[in-house]
Design a protein around this motif. Structure first.
Motif, PDB file in Angstrom:
ATOM      1  N   PRO A  98      -3.007-116.521 -50.760  1.00 62.13           N
ATOM      2  CA  PRO A  98      -2.346-116.537 -49.450  1.00 62.13           C
ATOM      3  C   PRO A  98      -1.976-115.128 -49.009  1.00 62.13           C
ATOM      4  O   PRO A  98      -1.755-114.244 -49.826  1.00 62.13           O
ATOM      5  CB  PRO A  98      -1.097-117.385 -49.699  1.00 62.13           C
ATOM      6  N   THR A  99      -1.891-114.952 -47.692  1.00 71.32           N
ATOM      7  CA  THR A  99      -1.528-113.654 -47.130  1.00 71.32           C
ATOM      8  C   THR A  99      -0.025-113.543 -46.945  1.00 71.32           C
ATOM      9  O   THR A  99       0.450-112.623 -46.318  1.00 71.32           O
ATOM     10  CB  THR A  99      -2.224-113.443 -45.777  1.00 71.32           C
ATOM     11  N   PHE A 100       0.730-114.485 -47.470  1.00 75.10           N
ATOM     12  CA  PHE A 100       2.176-114.488 -47.385  1.00 75.10           C
ATOM     13  C   PHE A 100       2.740-114.882 -48.745  1.00 75.10           C
ATOM     14  O   PHE A 100       2.038-115.412 -49.585  1.00 75.10           O
ATOM     15  CB  PHE A 100       2.661-115.455 -46.305  1.00 75.10           C
ATOM     16  N   ASN A 101       4.006-114.626 -48.918  1.00 74.52           N
ATOM     17  CA  ASN A 101       4.669-115.021 -50.156  1.00 74.52           C
ATOM     18  C   ASN A 101       5.172-116.452 -49.981  1.00 74.52           C
ATOM     19  O   ASN A 101       6.023-116.713 -49.124  1.00 74.52           O
ATOM     20  CB  ASN A 101       5.832-114.078 -50.446  1.00 74.52           C
ATOM     21  N   PRO A 102       4.660-117.395 -50.753  1.00 78.93           N
ATOM     22  CA  PRO A 102       5.081-118.791 -50.604  1.00 78.93           C
ATOM     23  C   PRO A 102       6.591-118.989 -50.764  1.00 78.93           C
ATOM     24  O   PRO A 102       7.168-119.851 -50.106  1.00 78.93           O
ATOM     25  CB  PRO A 102       4.316-119.524 -51.708  1.00 78.93           C
ATOM     26  N   ASP A 104       8.901-116.885 -49.793  1.00 73.80           N
ATOM     27  CA  ASP A 104       9.508-116.495 -48.519  1.00 73.80           C
ATOM     28  C   ASP A 104       9.414-117.635 -47.518  1.00 73.80           C
ATOM     29  O   ASP A 104      10.357-117.906 -46.769  1.00 73.80           O
ATOM     30  CB  ASP A 104       8.821-115.252 -47.953  1.00 73.80           C
ATOM     31  N   LYS A 105       8.285-118.317 -47.490  1.00 74.04           N
ATOM     32  CA  LYS A 105       8.110-119.443 -46.573  1.00 74.04           C
ATOM     33  C   LYS A 105       9.059-120.582 -46.929  1.00 74.04           C
ATOM     34  O   LYS A 105       9.622-121.239 -46.056  1.00 74.04           O
ATOM     35  CB  LYS A 105       6.657-119.957 -46.589  1.00 74.04           C
ATOM     36  N   LEU A 106       9.275-120.812 -48.208  1.00 71.49           N
ATOM     37  CA  LEU A 106      10.198-121.854 -48.653  1.00 71.49           C
ATOM     38  C   LEU A 106      11.615-121.521 -48.233  1.00 71.49           C
ATOM     39  O   LEU A 106      12.345-122.367 -47.724  1.00 71.49           O
ATOM     40  CB  LEU A 106      10.112-122.025 -50.170  1.00 71.49           C
ATOM     41  N   GLU A 108      12.520-119.594 -45.732  1.00 66.68           N
ATOM     42  CA  GLU A 108      12.594-119.744 -44.275  1.00 66.68           C
ATOM     43  C   GLU A 108      12.794-121.203 -43.887  1.00 66.68           C
ATOM     44  O   GLU A 108      13.607-121.525 -43.016  1.00 66.68           O
ATOM     45  CB  GLU A 108      11.310-119.221 -43.616  1.00 66.68           C
ATOM     46  N   ALA A 109      12.067-122.089 -44.539  1.00 67.79           N
ATOM     47  CA  ALA A 109      12.182-123.512 -44.237  1.00 67.79           C
ATOM     48  C   ALA A 109      13.574-124.029 -44.599  1.00 67.79           C
ATOM     49  O   ALA A 109      14.163-124.818 -43.861  1.00 67.79           O
ATOM     50  CB  ALA A 109      11.108-124.300 -44.976  1.00 67.79           C
TER      51      ALA A 109
END
Length: 134
Positions: A98-102, A104-106, A108-109
């Motif tokens: 992935p082009t993002f850190n998973p 970080d996405k968690l 954010e959610a």
């Protein structure tokens, strides 16, 4: 070996069968689309030669041209897959980076849902207080 390769190249019924299977279509579904019986599809897939008019109908249902059926090669498909799928022996079939850190996405959610969680918690606390006062 040469005979097997020649047979495989020209056996249209086998090609139709394999294309149908790769598309996840059952003989019954193809039969319904063509307005014939499943047994007729079975017989068609056992035929090395198929009339042009029948091949055109089958190709239309499969979303292909007659030439693509005639030229179908399972070896070519495996070459395409082999050249586009990478496996670095890490236990996974696909090389997905992935082009993002998973994480970080968690986070954010979770932050986005924090307000909703707090409102639900406050609502539950109110219910508890109401039940205590009864």
């Amino acid at each position: 070996m040469e005979t097997a390769e020649k047979t495989n190249r020209t056996h249209l019924g086998r090609k139709i069968s394999r294309i149908r299977e790769l598309r996840g279509m059952k003989q019954e579904a193809l039969a319904i689309e063509l307005g014939i019986s499943q047994q007729a599809i079975s017989k068609l897939e056992q035929s090395a030669d198929i009339e042009d008019s029948t091949l055109e109908k089958v190709a239309k249902v499969l979303g292909l041209t007659t030439e693509s059926i005639r030229n179908f090669s399972e070896e070519a498909i495996f070459n395409i897959i082999g050249n586009t799928v990478t496996n670095h022996d890490n236990g996974s079939l696909f090389n997905y980076q992935p082009t993002f850190n998973p994480l970080d996405k968690l986070i954010e959610a979770l932050e986005a849902n924090k307000e909703l969680y707090e409102r639900l918690l406050a609502s539950e606390k109110e219910k508890v207080e109401i039940l205590k006062n009864k």
